[in-house]
Motif scaffolding. Structure first.
Motif, PDB file in Angstrom:
ATOM      1  N   ALA A 143     -12.046 -76.724   7.248  1.00 26.58           N
ATOM      2  CA  ALA A 143     -11.939 -78.174   7.038  1.00 26.58           C
ATOM      3  C   ALA A 143     -11.719 -78.503   5.562  1.00 26.58           C
ATOM      4  O   ALA A 143     -10.937 -79.409   5.227  1.00 26.58           O
ATOM      5  N   LEU A 144     -12.387 -77.780   4.665  1.00 23.78           N
ATOM      6  CA  LEU A 144     -12.215 -78.009   3.229  1.00 23.78           C
ATOM      7  C   LEU A 144     -10.788 -77.698   2.801  1.00 23.78           C
ATOM      8  O   LEU A 144     -10.146 -78.492   2.086  1.00 23.78           O
ATOM      9  N   ILE A 145     -10.264 -76.565   3.236  1.00 22.77           N
ATOM     10  CA  ILE A 145      -8.901 -76.165   2.861  1.00 22.77           C
ATOM     11  C   ILE A 145      -7.883 -77.143   3.435  1.00 22.77           C
ATOM     12  O   ILE A 145      -6.944 -77.574   2.746  1.00 22.77           O
ATOM     13  N   ALA A 146      -8.063 -77.540   4.698  1.00 25.45           N
ATOM     14  CA  ALA A 146      -7.125 -78.470   5.325  1.00 25.45           C
ATOM     15  C   ALA A 146      -7.125 -79.810   4.604  1.00 25.45           C
ATOM     16  O   ALA A 146      -6.065 -80.391   4.328  1.00 25.45           O
ATOM     17  N   GLY A 147      -8.319 -80.309   4.289  1.00 22.88           N
ATOM     18  CA  GLY A 147      -8.398 -81.592   3.602  1.00 22.88           C
ATOM     19  C   GLY A 147      -7.738 -81.563   2.237  1.00 22.88           C
ATOM     20  O   GLY A 147      -7.053 -82.522   1.837  1.00 22.88           O
ATOM     21  N   PHE A 148      -7.928 -80.456   1.505  1.00 19.94           N
ATOM     22  CA  PHE A 148      -7.333 -80.344   0.174  1.00 19.94           C
ATOM     23  C   PHE A 148      -5.814 -80.220   0.262  1.00 19.94           C
ATOM     24  O   PHE A 148      -5.077 -80.880  -0.490  1.00 19.94           O
ATOM     25  N   ALA A 149      -5.327 -79.394   1.189  1.00 20.38           N
ATOM     26  CA  ALA A 149      -3.883 -79.197   1.327  1.00 20.38           C
ATOM     27  C   ALA A 149      -3.183 -80.498   1.712  1.00 20.38           C
ATOM     28  O   ALA A 149      -2.099 -80.813   1.203  1.00 20.38           O
ATOM     29  N   VAL A 150      -3.788 -81.255   2.609  1.00 22.26           N
ATOM     30  CA  VAL A 150      -3.185 -82.519   3.043  1.00 22.26           C
ATOM     31  C   VAL A 150      -3.190 -83.546   1.908  1.00 22.26           C
ATOM     32  O   VAL A 150      -2.229 -84.289   1.717  1.00 22.26           O
ATOM     33  N   ARG A 151      -4.255 -83.576   1.127  1.00 18.51           N
ATOM     34  CA  ARG A 151      -4.366 -84.571   0.049  1.00 18.51           C
ATOM     35  C   ARG A 151      -3.370 -84.324  -1.077  1.00 18.51           C
ATOM     36  O   ARG A 151      -2.798 -85.264  -1.641  1.00 18.51           O
ATOM     37  N   LEU A 160      -3.380 -72.763   9.251  1.00 19.39           N
ATOM     38  CA  LEU A 160      -4.385 -73.602   9.908  1.00 19.39           C
ATOM     39  C   LEU A 160      -3.850 -74.193  11.209  1.00 19.39           C
ATOM     40  O   LEU A 160      -4.557 -74.248  12.219  1.00 19.39           O
ATOM     41  N   LEU A 161      -2.612 -74.646  11.195  1.00 18.86           N
ATOM     42  CA  LEU A 161      -2.018 -75.196  12.421  1.00 18.86           C
ATOM     43  C   LEU A 161      -1.981 -74.160  13.537  1.00 18.86           C
ATOM     44  O   LEU A 161      -2.196 -74.480  14.711  1.00 18.86           O
ATOM     45  N   ALA A 162      -1.730 -72.907  13.148  1.00 22.15           N
ATOM     46  CA  ALA A 162      -1.622 -71.854  14.158  1.00 22.15           C
ATOM     47  C   ALA A 162      -2.981 -71.410  14.668  1.00 22.15           C
ATOM     48  O   ALA A 162      -3.135 -71.108  15.857  1.00 22.15           O
ATOM     49  N   HIS A 163      -3.999 -71.359  13.783  1.00 25.70           N
ATOM     50  CA  HIS A 163      -5.281 -70.765  14.155  1.00 25.70           C
ATOM     51  C   HIS A 163      -6.402 -71.774  14.365  1.00 25.70           C
ATOM     52  O   HIS A 163      -7.393 -71.462  15.022  1.00 25.70           O
ATOM     53  N   ASP A 164      -6.278 -72.946  13.772  1.00 27.07           N
ATOM     54  CA  ASP A 164      -7.304 -73.973  13.946  1.00 27.07           C
ATOM     55  C   ASP A 164      -6.631 -75.344  13.946  1.00 27.07           C
ATOM     56  O   ASP A 164      -6.853 -76.173  13.054  1.00 27.07           O
ATOM     57  N   VAL A 215      -8.612 -78.766  13.433  1.00 22.99           N
ATOM     58  CA  VAL A 215      -9.024 -79.060  12.056  1.00 22.99           C
ATOM     59  C   VAL A 215      -7.825 -79.510  11.227  1.00 22.99           C
ATOM     60  O   VAL A 215      -7.903 -80.477  10.457  1.00 22.99           O
ATOM     61  N   ALA A 216      -6.702 -78.817  11.366  1.00 18.46           N
ATOM     62  CA  ALA A 216      -5.517 -79.148  10.576  1.00 18.46           C
ATOM     63  C   ALA A 216      -5.010 -80.552  10.899  1.00 18.46           C
ATOM     64  O   ALA A 216      -4.693 -81.340   9.995  1.00 18.46           O
ATOM     65  N   ILE A 217      -4.944 -80.881  12.173  1.00 24.16           N
ATOM     66  CA  ILE A 217      -4.410 -82.194  12.567  1.00 24.16           C
ATOM     67  C   ILE A 217      -5.401 -83.306  12.249  1.00 24.16           C
ATOM     68  O   ILE A 217      -5.017 -84.412  11.856  1.00 24.16           O
ATOM     69  N   ASP A 218      -6.702 -83.015  12.363  1.00 19.84           N
ATOM     70  CA  ASP A 218      -7.700 -84.024  12.013  1.00 19.84           C
ATOM     71  C   ASP A 218      -7.603 -84.382  10.535  1.00 19.84           C
ATOM     72  O   ASP A 218      -7.699 -85.561  10.162  1.00 19.84           O
ATOM     73  N   TYR A 237       2.877 -84.168  14.675  1.00 18.85           N
ATOM     74  CA  TYR A 237       2.522 -82.746  14.646  1.00 18.85           C
ATOM     75  C   TYR A 237       1.907 -82.333  15.977  1.00 18.85           C
ATOM     76  O   TYR A 237       2.228 -81.280  16.533  1.00 18.85           O
ATOM     77  N   LYS A 238       1.012 -83.165  16.479  1.00 21.71           N
ATOM     78  CA  LYS A 238       0.317 -82.832  17.720  1.00 21.71           C
ATOM     79  C   LYS A 238       1.288 -82.779  18.888  1.00 21.71           C
ATOM     80  O   LYS A 238       1.250 -81.855  19.710  1.00 21.71           O
TER      81      LYS A 238
END
Length: 693
Positions: free
Chosen positions: A627-635, A649-653, A656-659, A672-673
């Motif tokens: 969740a931390l990595i996804a939030g940082f990458a998106v921001r 993240l999209l492939a494995h979680d 979390v990535a879409i959230d 994306y979804k």
């Protein structure tokens, strides 16, 4: 004639134990609870059931048991709450000892006999509980909950969490009545915590037996879970008032309790975490408030005081803590503090990593760290020697400066005992630097290898030259949770399928469960001279961060430390910092509080660092950091999907990535979804067509 009429053959006969059970709408479980009482190995008991105005079939079930067994009596009252119902049972009890059991729990057959015998032998103890199993609504065992087994630790820990579990206790009736019994104004809160606190303040001593004697049901519809907020607020009030009363009685003891608790739980106990989750603006625990008063008077070392302040407010105390760490010869930890706060970048070139100075002339080096008060060292050494391959060595070394004296009976050509390191901080570096094995293993205190672990690990490494790390999970045993025969019980908690991601996500990496190639030592991004007692943990986490393990289908053995009080401030600090450092691609992501101050171009540069770390196997995405990595990458990236770390993240979680994306752009997240769903349908259709051909 009722069965067991001889065990309580007249109203005038006094049973040895009165079992108290308050009941309200518990038809699904009360039969099991009653059966467990009537099946006790000590039959000299009475069971007092108080029906607190049930509206289900509970009254009929209770009446049936009372008709069948003279030891069972039923009393009905209008619904007044569990405190009133238990007080009614307490007043009706005829025995000198009263045992508690909730109507959805169960006793082990020997519980009453063991607890009554203990109270007979220990006149200074007013109440005794036990360790306990947790089970689900179907009665399946989920885990074990452990409690302190000495009265002094219990007294202190009662200000941290519930160190005496109500459904497990047996107490002296006179002591409970002398303290006024349960608070009848409490209908949904923790009236048991209030009574135990009154007993402690009155000078009564309490403890827990080390045996597992009760099965507590995790019941979502029960009183504990249905009233979590009310109970939490009640407990906060009780804890604060009792601590104040203790401080008024004995200021020195209040100071000792505060010091012990904050040093043992510097970031807060599990109860403090629960408070923070349930209440929007939770108050300080009384122990932490007292600690800060002592710190303000200069009665606590500065480094300890500021470490604790930082653990509760990282951003506000980063500069102070970093300065103190640097002046205490802990500059790397100081760098991590500033890096996490977004105040500095961490200089990777200054990380000192141990390098073996001896050539690799052996196949394996088995490290055996020890310290003062290591009673099983000789057993550990002997078991290691028994499994040691021919072309291998064992290195025994002290991590705390204690002298290592081994008997002549343990002489072995492959056994070496290292001299004490010049500084204990360098003990691990010294041990790793003198290894002569192509591969390295470890067997620390509290661990035992499976008899085939070393041989199986070496075979796996020989079979695959690309494999650099082998892991075999451990069965966890509790030394203070014993079965009926007095043996440590294995943790029955359900386990995931162990892999690199689950080991990191659940923080279950154990160096004693690893065998790794010596070249990984040079890749370890950890300054061992600064990690103290957490060094073995830090090495293990570092290895899992930079290498994919081969998982062996064997089980090693790990013994959990007993419940107790020790100073954990530096240990907790190191674990928080090292976890952050390794989980963020060696410090590429500062704490979220620092993101608003991070320029966009620097943020994008750090996202690219995450891409590089993933490609170079120096970043592992797992449930603990996804969740931390996804939030940082998106921001900080304009188009997240262009970055390998986000695609991973999209492939494995994907959830979390879409959230994370949804918080920035609901429309993009929806696209994306939908795209993922279409891809899944397409893939499934293609597979079906191929199978049809």
């Amino acid at each position: 004639m009722k069965p067991h009429a001889d065990a309580a053959d007249s109203p005038h006969r006094t049973p040895r134990v009165s079992v108290l059970m308050a009941a309200y709408n518990c038809a699904a479980y009360i039969g099991e609870a009653i059966d467990s009482v009537l099946a006790q190995t000590m039959p000299d008991l009475e069971l007092i059931l108080v029906d607190d105005g049930s509206t289900d079939h509970s009254p009929e079930i209770m009446a049936r048991y009372a008709a069948q067994d003279a030891r069972v009596t039923v009393h009905r009252q209008e619904n007044q709450g569990i405190g009133s119902a238990t007080n009614q049972a307490l007043r009706l009890a005829r025995a000198p000892y009263v045992a508690i059991l909730d109507s959805d729990d169960a006793m082990e057959p020997e519980r009453l006999a063991l607890q009554a015998d203990y109270l007979d032998r220990h006149a200074d103890i007013a109440a005794v509980g036990s360790q306990w199993f947790t089970m689900n609504t179907q009665g399946e065992i989920l885990g074990i909950d452990r409690q302190p087994t000495d009265p002094d630790s219990l007294f202190t820990l009662m200000f941290a969490y519930f160190a005496l579990h109500h459904p497990t206790i047996m107490a002296r009736k006179e002591a409970m009545l002398g303290c006024g019994g349960y608070d009848t104004t409490v209908k949904q809160g923790c009236m048991d915590y209030g009574l135990f606190s009154k007993l402690l303040l009155a000078g009564h001593r309490m403890t827990n037996l080390p045996k597992l004697l009760t099965r507590w049901r995790f019941n979502p519809s029960g009183a504990t879970h249905g009233n979590a907020r009310a109970q939490t607020e009640d407990c906060i009030r009780i804890r604060a008032s009792v601590f104040s009363a203790m401080a008024a009685q004995d200021a020195q003891r209040a100071n000792q309790v505060a010091l012990a608790l904050v040093r043992a739980f510097p970031s807060g106990s599990w109860f403090d975490e629960k408070v923070a989750q349930l209440l929007p603006d939770p108050p300080l625990s009384p122990a932490l408030r007292r600690w800060r008063e002592l710190a303000a008077r200069g009665e606590i070392p500065d480094l300890e005081a500021v470490c604790v302040d930082w653990l509760h407010n990282e951003q506000g105390n980063a500069q102070r803590l970093a300065g103190l760490l640097k002046s205490s010869d802990l500059p790397w930890l100081g760098q991590l503090v500033l890096g996490k706060a977004g105040c500095a970048r961490i200089d990777q070139d200054k990380s000192v990593r141990p390098t073996p100075t001896s050539p690799a002339t052996l196949e394996l080096s088995l490290l055996v760290p020890t310290q003062a008060d290591d009673p099983e060292l000789l057993v550990r050494i002997q078991s290691g020697l028994d499994a040691l391959p021919d072309n291998a060595e064992m290195i025994v070394f002290s991590t705390d400066g204690a002298t290592v004296d081994l008997p002549a009976s343990l002489r072995h050509s492959g056994l070496r005992v290292l001299p004490k390191a010049s500084e204990t901080a360098f003990a691990w570096q010294q041990a790793l630097s003198v290894t002569r094995g192509e591969s390295i293993a470890c067997m620390a205190a509290g661990c035992r290898h499976h008899s085939e672990f070393l041989a199986g690990s070496m075979a796996a490494l020989r079979a695959d030259t690309n494999c650099s790390l082998v892991y075999a999970a451990s069965d966890l045993y509790y030394q203070d949770a014993l079965d009926a025969s007095g043996n440590p019980v294995k943790d029955p908690s359900p386990e995931p399928r162990w892999a690199r991601q689950t080991l990191l996500g659940k923080d279950r990496g154990n160096l004693s469960c690893m065998v790794f190639r010596r070249e990984l030592i040079g890749r370890l991004p950890v300054v061992m001279a600064e990690t103290g007692r957490a060094t073995a943990w830090a090495i293990a986490r570092g290895l899992l961060t930079c290498a994919e393990p081969h998982i062996l289908p064997l089980r090693n053995i790990e013994f959990a430390s007993k419940i107790g009080l020790s100073s954990n401030i530096m240990d907790v600090l190191v674990r928080r910092l090292v976890t952050w450092y390794l989980d963020t691609g060696l410090g590429s992501i500062p704490a979220p509080d620092a993101w608003p101050q991070l320029p966009a171009d620097q943020g994008l540069e750090r996202v690219r660092e995450l891409d590089t770390g993933l490609a170079e196997n120096m970043l592992c995405v797992h449930p603990g950091n996804a969740a931390l990595i996804a939030g940082f990458a998106v921001r900080f990236s304009h188009v997240p999907i262009l970055h390998p770390v986000y695609r991973h993240l999209l492939a494995h979680d994907p959830a979390v990535a879409i959230d994370a994306l949804h918080k920035r752009s609901p429309l993009a997240a929806s696209v994306y979804k939908s795209g993922r769903q279409l891809l899944r349908i397409y893939t499934k259709t293609r597979k079906t067509i191929r199978l049809g051909k």
